[in-house]
Motif scaffolding. Structure first.
Motif, PDB file in Angstrom:
ATOM      1  N   UNK A 324       0.834  -1.199   0.000  1.00  0.00           N
ATOM      2  CA  UNK A 324       0.000   0.000   0.000  1.00  0.00           C
ATOM      3  C   UNK A 324       0.871   1.252   0.000  1.00  0.00           C
ATOM      4  N   UNK A 325       1.980   1.223   0.730  1.00  0.00           N
ATOM      5  CA  UNK A 325       2.862   2.389   0.797  1.00  0.00           C
ATOM      6  C   UNK A 325       3.442   2.690  -0.584  1.00  0.00           C
ATOM      7  N   UNK A 326       3.813   1.609  -1.315  1.00  0.00           N
ATOM      8  CA  UNK A 326       4.348   1.816  -2.677  1.00  0.00           C
ATOM      9  C   UNK A 326       3.300   2.481  -3.570  1.00  0.00           C
ATOM     10  N   UNK A 327       2.079   1.996  -3.426  1.00  0.00           N
ATOM     11  CA  UNK A 327       0.970   2.528  -4.230  1.00  0.00           C
ATOM     12  C   UNK A 327       0.741   4.003  -3.904  1.00  0.00           C
ATOM     13  N   UNK A 328       0.824   4.304  -2.600  1.00  0.00           N
ATOM     14  CA  UNK A 328       0.611   5.677  -2.129  1.00  0.00           C
ATOM     15  C   UNK A 328       1.635   6.632  -2.738  1.00  0.00           C
ATOM     16  N   UNK A 329       2.841   6.147  -2.876  1.00  0.00           N
ATOM     17  CA  UNK A 329       3.903   7.004  -3.407  1.00  0.00           C
ATOM     18  C   UNK A 329       3.631   7.441  -4.838  1.00  0.00           C
ATOM     19  N   UNK A 330       2.913   6.587  -5.589  1.00  0.00           N
ATOM     20  CA  UNK A 330       2.617   6.939  -6.989  1.00  0.00           C
ATOM     21  C   UNK A 330       1.481   7.943  -7.104  1.00  0.00           C
ATOM     22  N   UNK A 331       0.753   8.169  -6.000  1.00  0.00           N
ATOM     23  CA  UNK A 331      -0.468   8.966  -6.100  1.00  0.00           C
ATOM     24  C   UNK A 331      -0.195  10.445  -5.861  1.00  0.00           C
ATOM     25  N   UNK A 354       2.047   8.919   7.783  1.00  0.00           N
ATOM     26  CA  UNK A 354       3.397   8.933   7.219  1.00  0.00           C
ATOM     27  C   UNK A 354       3.434   9.702   5.912  1.00  0.00           C
ATOM     28  N   UNK A 355       2.416   9.410   5.046  1.00  0.00           N
ATOM     29  CA  UNK A 355       2.371  10.058   3.737  1.00  0.00           C
ATOM     30  C   UNK A 355       2.239  11.563   3.898  1.00  0.00           C
ATOM     31  N   UNK A 356       1.385  11.994   4.841  1.00  0.00           N
ATOM     32  CA  UNK A 356       1.175  13.425   5.063  1.00  0.00           C
ATOM     33  C   UNK A 356       2.466  14.070   5.533  1.00  0.00           C
ATOM     34  N   UNK A 357       3.175  13.385   6.407  1.00  0.00           N
ATOM     35  CA  UNK A 357       4.423  13.961   6.917  1.00  0.00           C
ATOM     36  C   UNK A 357       5.487  14.028   5.840  1.00  0.00           C
ATOM     37  N   UNK A 358       5.383  13.104   4.864  1.00  0.00           N
ATOM     38  CA  UNK A 358       6.356  13.138   3.762  1.00  0.00           C
ATOM     39  C   UNK A 358       5.982  14.191   2.722  1.00  0.00           C
ATOM     40  N   UNK A 359       4.812  14.833   2.902  1.00  0.00           N
ATOM     41  CA  UNK A 359       4.462  15.926   1.995  1.00  0.00           C
ATOM     42  C   UNK A 359       3.368  15.628   1.007  1.00  0.00           C
ATOM     43  N   UNK A 376      -2.790  13.757  15.012  1.00  0.00           N
ATOM     44  CA  UNK A 376      -2.017  14.692  15.814  1.00  0.00           C
ATOM     45  C   UNK A 376      -1.686  15.933  15.010  1.00  0.00           C
ATOM     46  N   UNK A 377      -0.366  16.236  14.868  1.00  0.00           N
ATOM     47  CA  UNK A 377       0.050  17.462  14.204  1.00  0.00           C
ATOM     48  C   UNK A 377       0.340  17.306  12.721  1.00  0.00           C
ATOM     49  N   UNK A 378       0.177  16.080  12.198  1.00  0.00           N
ATOM     50  CA  UNK A 378       0.489  15.866  10.782  1.00  0.00           C
ATOM     51  C   UNK A 378      -0.394  16.753   9.907  1.00  0.00           C
ATOM     52  N   UNK A 379       0.166  17.259   8.751  1.00  0.00           N
ATOM     53  CA  UNK A 379      -0.593  18.196   7.915  1.00  0.00           C
ATOM     54  C   UNK A 379      -1.697  17.504   7.108  1.00  0.00           C
ATOM     55  N   UNK A 380      -2.799  17.171   7.762  1.00  0.00           N
ATOM     56  CA  UNK A 380      -3.930  16.521   7.098  1.00  0.00           C
ATOM     57  C   UNK A 380      -5.066  17.519   7.044  1.00  0.00           C
TER      58      UNK A 380
END
Lengths: 405, 339
Positions: A324-331, A354-359, A376-380
């Protein structure tokens, strides 16, 4: 149960040219049998042959064990009644008069209605819920009301078998359901055998005890809907492109073949409206991690989305999470549909944070409090409704990431 | 609702019957020559001498004409009703479909041909057979066209053209008619109940009464047929023989009238429609009796108007029936979207 209609190697068609070959049907008392298939497949031809309006090109139709061609018309009319697709050209005729026509095979030479005949006509009007229409001019009725009156007319023949050709076409959804429900009740309560063609596959599958799939000049399959309708039976029967029929849900989903731009973390039915919205936005989507007993899993798969799924009732393992993480990276962005938070779903929330924190832009449909508790504080970015997603997904992340913090 | 309708039907049938009787009495009693009520009664009860003027007028002119108009109207109205069911179309009738004109053409042929070939007197039966042949020929042509084009308006145009053709042929024939015949001929070819002889009245009544009786027997299948062939068949009606009977009966009715009275327009169209509105039903069991009475009443009344409006001159019957009938056609055509 006694047999009402049977065919033996029946070929149906026009002018000795068979359109459909080798029809084997057996209709028992109280059964509802539905013909489904694409337009022009020959459903009407079969129904006309079964009701004796068309001579068989080959083989025989037996009504209560007797060859239909050997029966006297007046006698046959007491066993078999029809509802046709053709429009009536009557004027100055009330709904009651139309229904009373059904007594024709029972009345004497001048067609005089006895008190008993009149009682039966009223009872048939009541059975279809059309009593209040009795005095109305037939032509002034809506399509749905006309159809009910025509069914009452057929019923007034006191038949054992009713054959209806697409009785729900041109009707709105409420009348479609009413007509199908009325027919089901007549079959269950009075033991009426109903053979009909329906356009609405999901209605057919959900209401009939027996279905016949008609395609390319033959009966492709017949049997109980649960046995006959497989996952892609309907899609193949109608040759549907760009959509698929989900047999479990009994609904049609439009396919989304675009490469994934949005990753949708979903579950418990919260995903379906988001998938559909993305499809309308012409945006490709992937979804995960879905449990294989989840309704979202069925919808996502019907739409042909890329799906990361986990066996039902088992925790999500690290392998699925990595996939799922790999898939998320393509989106381009990700959506949290607000699925119920449970121990089993935690990996999905972790993925999104994690994805939000990575930008990566991440939109959440949870309430603000819930959102804070999850991320929490993640930019969502929290959204109030699914419909806001369309605008939000078009915007730049820089526009809102500041507000979120 | 059953009782309410029965009351409506019985009252209108009574009104139509009373109207028919009244029109009949007016037709016998009034005309260009004033005859007192007493004289009329004396003539009817056989107390007047055959040499008297009153006797001649009543017995030779008014009575046969009044009787003929009643039978003729009833026949045309039922012919129209039958054809309207046959074509599932409220705008057809013998005149509109050209059947009357076909009959006229053959009557003209028989009459003029008979003189040419030296037959001194054409018998009423012979006239009727000619009219029937013409009616069946035009009917066959119209049926042939109707089987090919399902469009209502096309059917009307085909009938209209058949009518024009036959009328044209009839007027060509009139050029060969002898001078003294032309006036009669012109009157007849526009439709008229004038000049009926007793033998003609006898034939007319014999044919029309028998045919009307047979039409009554069709009431039940006619009702079923109004829902279309397929539904009728599914309710146990043998459609083909019924359709054949409709064509035969309507042709006989048309021919019987046309043979002696020429092509009478629009009665077959207006009367069934007016009856449907009065009775608020299309049930043939009600419409057939109502149509008979209504047709008799309308034909009698129109003939009365034709005789008396510009008395002592006479208006063509067709002019009166068209004034009543043509608006009904327009009304039906424009309202057809709703049908």
């Amino acid at each position: 149960m006694s047999e009402i209609l049977r065919t033996s190697s029946l070929d149906a068609g026009y002018d000795s040219r068979a359109v459909i070959r080798d029809i084997q049907i057996e209709a028992l008392r109280g059964q509802t049998i539905c013909l489904i298939g694409p337009n022009g497949a020959g459903k009407s031809t079969i129904l006309r042959t079964l009701s004796g309006m068309l001579a068989p090109v080959g083989g025989t139709v037996y009504i209560k064990g007797q060859d239909i061609r050997a029966q006297r018309p007046a006698g046959l009319a007491r066993t078999l009644a029809v509802v046709l697709t053709e429009k009536l050209h009557v004027n100055m005729t009330t709904a009651y008069e139309i229904a009373a026509m059904g007594r024709t095979p029972h009345t004497g030479f001048f067609g005089r209605l006895s008190p008993e005949d009149r009682r039966i006509v009223w009872e048939c009007m009541a059975a279809v819920g059309a009593e209040h229409l009795a005095d109305r001019d037939f032509q002034s009725l809506s399509d749905g009301e006309k159809q009910k009156v025509l069914i009452a007319r057929a019923l007034a023949q006191e038949p054992e078998l009713m054959i209806l050709d697409e009785p729900t076409s041109h009707l709105d959804i409420r009348h479609k359901i009413e007509v199908v429900r009325i027919l089901g009740e007549l079959a269950a309560r009075r033991g009426l055998t109903v053979i009909l063609a329906l356009h609405d596959v999901d209605l057919a599958v959900k209401s009939c005890q027996f279905v016949l799939l008609v395609k390319d000049g033959a009966i492709a399959a017949q049997g109980r809907p649960e046995d006959v309708i497989g996952e892609d039976t309907i899609t193949r029967l109608y040759g549907i492109n760009g959509a698929s029929y989900n047999a479990v849900l009994g609904c049609v989903e439009l396919e989304n073949p675009l490469p994934p731009e949005a990753f949708v973390a979903a579950g418990a039915g919260t995903g379906a409206p988001v998938y559909r919205l993305l499809n309308r936005m012409n945006t490709g989507a992937a979804s995960g991690i879905l449990f294989e007993n989840d309704v979202d899993f069925f919808v996502a798969r019907s739409m042909g989305l890329t799906v990361v799924s986990q066996s039902s009732f088992t925790p999500i393992g690290p392998e699925k999470t990595r996939e799922a993480a790999r898939l998320l990276e393509q989106c381009r962005f990700a959506v949290d549909t607000g699925f119920p938070r449970g121990v089993l779903c935690q990996p999905n929330l972790d993925l999104l944070r994690d994805a939000a924190e990575k930008g990566l832009p991440v939109f959440s449909l949870r309430s603000p409090e819930d959102c804070r508790a999850c991320y929490g504080d993640a930019p969502v970015r929290q959204l109030g409704a699914v419909s806001q997603l369309e605008e939000a997904a078009r915007g730049k992340k820089a526009d809102w990431v500041h507000d979120a913090k | 609702m059953g009782r309410q309708n029965a009351v409506r039907w019985m009252s209108w049938l009574s009104v139509l019957l009373a109207g028919t009787v009244l029109v009949f009495l007016l037709n016998v009693g009034l005309g260009s020559v004033n005859i007192s009520l007493g004289d009329i009664l004396r003539v009817l009860f056989g107390e007047a001498s055959p040499a008297e003027n009153a006797y001649l007028i009543i017995w030779r002119v008014r009575l046969p004409r009044a009787l003929a108009s009643l039978a003729g109207g009833a026949a045309l109205s039922i012919a129209g009703l039958l054809l309207q069911t046959f074509f599932a179309n409220p705008i057809v009738e013998p005149y509109v479909l050209g059947v009357s004109s076909g009959s006229s053409l053959f009557v003209a042929l028989v009459t003029l041909g008979g003189y040419t070939f030296g037959v001194s007197r054409v018998t009423p039966v012979f006239l009727f057979l000619g009219a029937f042949t013409g009616a069946m020929l035009v009917m066959s042509a119209v049926l042939f066209a109707a089987a090919r084009v399902k469009n209502v308006v096309t059917l009307l145009i085909v009938g209209l053209m058949a009518g024009y053709l036959c009328s044209a042929a009839t007027s060509v024939l009139s050029a060969f008619a002898q001078r003294e015949q032309i006036a009669n001929y012109a009157m007849w070819s526009m439709g008229s109940f004038a000049g009926f002889t007793w033998p003609q009245v006898g034939i007319l009544y014999a044919i029309v009464l028998a045919t009307l009786l047979l039409s009554c027997l069709l009431a039940k299948p006619l009702n079923a047929l109004s829902m279309g062939d397929r539904y009728a068949e599914s309710m146990g009606i043998r459609v083909k023989p019924v359709r054949f009977a409709i064509i035969l009966l309507s042709s006989v009715l048309t021919a019987a009238v046309t043979a002696f009275a020429g092509p009478v327009s629009f009665i077959g169209l207006a009367v069934p429609h007016i009856c449907r509105i009065l009775m608020r039903t299309s049930d043939s069991r009600i419409l057939i009796p109502a149509g008979m009475l209504g047709g008799a009443l309308m034909a009698g009344a129109c003939d009365f108007a034709a005789r008396t409006v510009v008395s002592p001159a006479e208006l063509p019957l067709g002019a009166i029936t068209a004034i009543i009938g043509a608006p009904v056609v327009v009304f039906l055509l424009t309202g057809r979207e709703k049908l």
